[in-house]
Design a protein around this motif. Structure first.
Motif, PDB file in Angstrom:
ATOM      1  N   ARG A  68     -24.610  -3.288  10.213  1.00  0.00           N
ATOM      2  CA  ARG A  68     -24.191  -2.680  11.477  1.00  0.00           C
ATOM      3  C   ARG A  68     -24.606  -1.213  11.525  1.00  0.00           C
ATOM      4  O   ARG A  68     -25.087  -0.722  12.560  1.00  0.00           O
ATOM      5  N   ALA A  69     -24.431  -0.503  10.409  1.00  0.00           N
ATOM      6  CA  ALA A  69     -24.822   0.912  10.372  1.00  0.00           C
ATOM      7  C   ALA A  69     -26.328   1.071  10.551  1.00  0.00           C
ATOM      8  O   ALA A  69     -26.796   1.975  11.255  1.00  0.00           O
ATOM      9  N   ALA A  70     -27.111   0.196   9.906  1.00  0.00           N
ATOM     10  CA  ALA A  70     -28.566   0.253  10.055  1.00  0.00           C
ATOM     11  C   ALA A  70     -28.976   0.006  11.504  1.00  0.00           C
ATOM     12  O   ALA A  70     -29.894   0.655  12.024  1.00  0.00           O
ATOM     13  N   ALA A  71     -28.292  -0.923  12.170  1.00  0.00           N
ATOM     14  CA  ALA A  71     -28.595  -1.192  13.577  1.00  0.00           C
ATOM     15  C   ALA A  71     -28.292   0.029  14.438  1.00  0.00           C
ATOM     16  O   ALA A  71     -29.030   0.331  15.390  1.00  0.00           O
ATOM     17  N   THR A  72     -27.218   0.751  14.108  1.00  0.00           N
ATOM     18  CA  THR A  72     -26.900   1.974  14.840  1.00  0.00           C
ATOM     19  C   THR A  72     -27.994   3.015  14.648  1.00  0.00           C
ATOM     20  O   THR A  72     -28.404   3.694  15.598  1.00  0.00           O
ATOM     21  N   VAL A  73     -28.475   3.149  13.428  1.00  0.00           N
ATOM     22  CA  VAL A  73     -29.586   4.080  13.167  1.00  0.00           C
ATOM     23  C   VAL A  73     -30.796   3.688  14.003  1.00  0.00           C
ATOM     24  O   VAL A  73     -31.459   4.542  14.616  1.00  0.00           O
ATOM     25  N   GLY A  74     -31.096   2.392  14.058  1.00  0.00           N
ATOM     26  CA  GLY A  74     -32.217   1.925  14.858  1.00  0.00           C
ATOM     27  C   GLY A  74     -32.070   2.291  16.322  1.00  0.00           C
ATOM     28  O   GLY A  74     -33.038   2.718  16.976  1.00  0.00           O
ATOM     29  N   ALA A  79     -33.686   5.578  20.922  1.00  0.00           N
ATOM     30  CA  ALA A  79     -33.285   6.416  22.053  1.00  0.00           C
ATOM     31  C   ALA A  79     -33.834   7.833  21.953  1.00  0.00           C
ATOM     32  O   ALA A  79     -33.699   8.620  22.897  1.00  0.00           O
ATOM     33  N   GLY A  80     -34.447   8.169  20.825  1.00  0.00           N
ATOM     34  CA  GLY A  80     -34.950   9.515  20.633  1.00  0.00           C
ATOM     35  C   GLY A  80     -33.885  10.504  20.205  1.00  0.00           C
ATOM     36  O   GLY A  80     -34.127  11.717  20.164  1.00  0.00           O
ATOM     37  N   ASP A  81     -32.692  10.018  19.865  1.00  0.00           N
ATOM     38  CA  ASP A  81     -31.622  10.892  19.398  1.00  0.00           C
ATOM     39  C   ASP A  81     -31.823  11.311  17.947  1.00  0.00           C
ATOM     40  O   ASP A  81     -31.164  12.238  17.461  1.00  0.00           O
ATOM     41  N   LEU A  82     -32.698  10.610  17.261  1.00  0.00           N
ATOM     42  CA  LEU A  82     -33.113  10.991  15.912  1.00  0.00           C
ATOM     43  C   LEU A  82     -34.631  11.034  15.881  1.00  0.00           C
ATOM     44  O   LEU A  82     -35.288  10.190  16.500  1.00  0.00           O
ATOM     45  N   PRO A  83     -35.211  11.994  15.150  1.00  0.00           N
ATOM     46  CA  PRO A  83     -36.671  12.003  14.980  1.00  0.00           C
ATOM     47  C   PRO A  83     -37.086  10.877  14.042  1.00  0.00           C
ATOM     48  O   PRO A  83     -36.233  10.187  13.461  1.00  0.00           O
ATOM     49  N   PRO A  84     -38.378  10.647  13.847  1.00  0.00           N
ATOM     50  CA  PRO A  84     -38.851   9.504  13.055  1.00  0.00           C
ATOM     51  C   PRO A  84     -38.215   9.438  11.664  1.00  0.00           C
ATOM     52  O   PRO A  84     -38.010  10.455  11.003  1.00  0.00           O
TER      53      PRO A  84
END
Length: 321
Positions: A68-74, A79-84
């Motif tokens: 579930r946490a990995a899916a949230t990171v994805g 969404a562009g809320d995190l860089p690559p």
């Protein structure tokens, strides 16, 4: 700008590594995966060094929580809320006082946290890794199983079929501390096996390394041990950090950060002992074992991804996978 994801970053070596990463590059987006009770306060403290620290609740002993946490990171990446996403540090680990602790998924806890959680996390994050990328899995020289590497404090690994190793009571006298330490050394051998398997699986440009910090007193790894053992590990053995062959927590954390950030020149699949690339144990080179472990861990991941928690009534009856 890029994202670094780290497990086991709330204490010990991982906390020191997180601090070093943000000190070296405050533009890094650091994602910390851990239990909410610890990961959120630590993230707040780390924001004093750099603003981009994202805590995500994940219990490494609950594989559904990891997925579930990995899916949230994805979703945050999409969404562009995190860089690559370019760096993943699978640093979390446990050592228990027996081989009977059981996760919600029905697995023995040591094997679940030290092996299966890493595979589920990496398998789930794989679509979002952007080259050049590096994955670092924290292992242990206890996987050698000899006096030179264990000091006689940890029994040698006892390999078996992965499905057996994943079950509680996989070792003789499972209620004893000896069985708990055997589960630990065996799980660390499995982690090296899995690094070798991942090195064959990942595309060019995504490297995976095994990082061995060596014996580091004061990490909190023995927090589940008896009061006497905790005192010895936390106080008496810290004197050993005066020896040049033994690092303190801060030094080990800086070396983990160096491995994560690419300071260590190492080919994919390599074993980094503190700061040097050296061969792991001869027993860790066994492609048949590696493939069997990969297949089992992939079955676990598939069960998590498709029907939820292994052992759930919707899954296969009577078996964790």
């Amino acid at each position: 700008m890029h994202t670094v994801l780290l497990t086991g970053g709330t204490r010990g070596i991982g906390r020191a590594a997180a601090t070093e990463i943000l000190r070296r590059d405050p533009t890094t987006h650091l994602v910390l995966l851990g239990r909410a009770s610890s990961v959120h306060p630590v993230a707040a403290e780390l924001r004093a060094l750099a603003p981009h620290v994202t805590p995500l609740d994940a219990d490494l002993a609950d594989l559904t929580s990891v997925r579930r946490a990995a899916a949230t990171v994805g979703r945050l990446l999409d969404a562009g809320d995190l860089p690559p996403l370019r760096v993943v540090g699978a640093n979390a680990g446990v050592q228990l006082v027996d081989a009977l602790h059981t996760t919600p998924d029905g697995f023995e806890t040591t094997f679940a946290v030290n092996v299966l959680a890493n595979h589920v996390l990496l398998r789930s994050l794989e679509p979002w890794l952007r080259t050049p990328a590096r994955v670092v899995v924290t292992v242990s020289d206890t996987h050698f199983g000899d006096l030179r590497h264990t000091g006689g404090l940890v029994p040698a690994p006892r390999w078996s079929d992965p499905a057996t190793l994943a079950q509680p009571a996989a070792f003789p006298r499972p209620s004893t501390a000896v069985a708990g330490r055997t589960a630990y050394s065996t799980s660390k051998l499995a982690a090296v096996h899995l690094v070798h398997a991942w090195a064959r699986h990942l595309p060019v440009g995504v490297d995976v390394l095994a990082y061995n910090p060596g014996f580091v007193p004061g990490t909190g790894l023995t927090r589940a041990a008896s009061p006497v053992a905790r005192f010895v590990a936390g106080r008496v053995l810290q004197v050993l950090t005066l020896q040049p062959s033994i690092d303190d927590v801060q030094t080990a954390g800086r070396r983990l950060a160096a491995a994560l950030l690419g300071d260590v020149d190492a080919p994919t699949g390599a074993y980094v002992d503190r700061s040097r690339v050296v061969p792991p144990s001869p027993a860790s080179y066994d492609e048949a074992r590696e493939d069997a472990l990969w297949r089992f861990a992939d079955e676990v991941h598939a069960a998590i991804a498709t029907v939820g928690t292994p052992g759930h009534p919707e899954g296969r009856s009577g078996s964790p996978v």
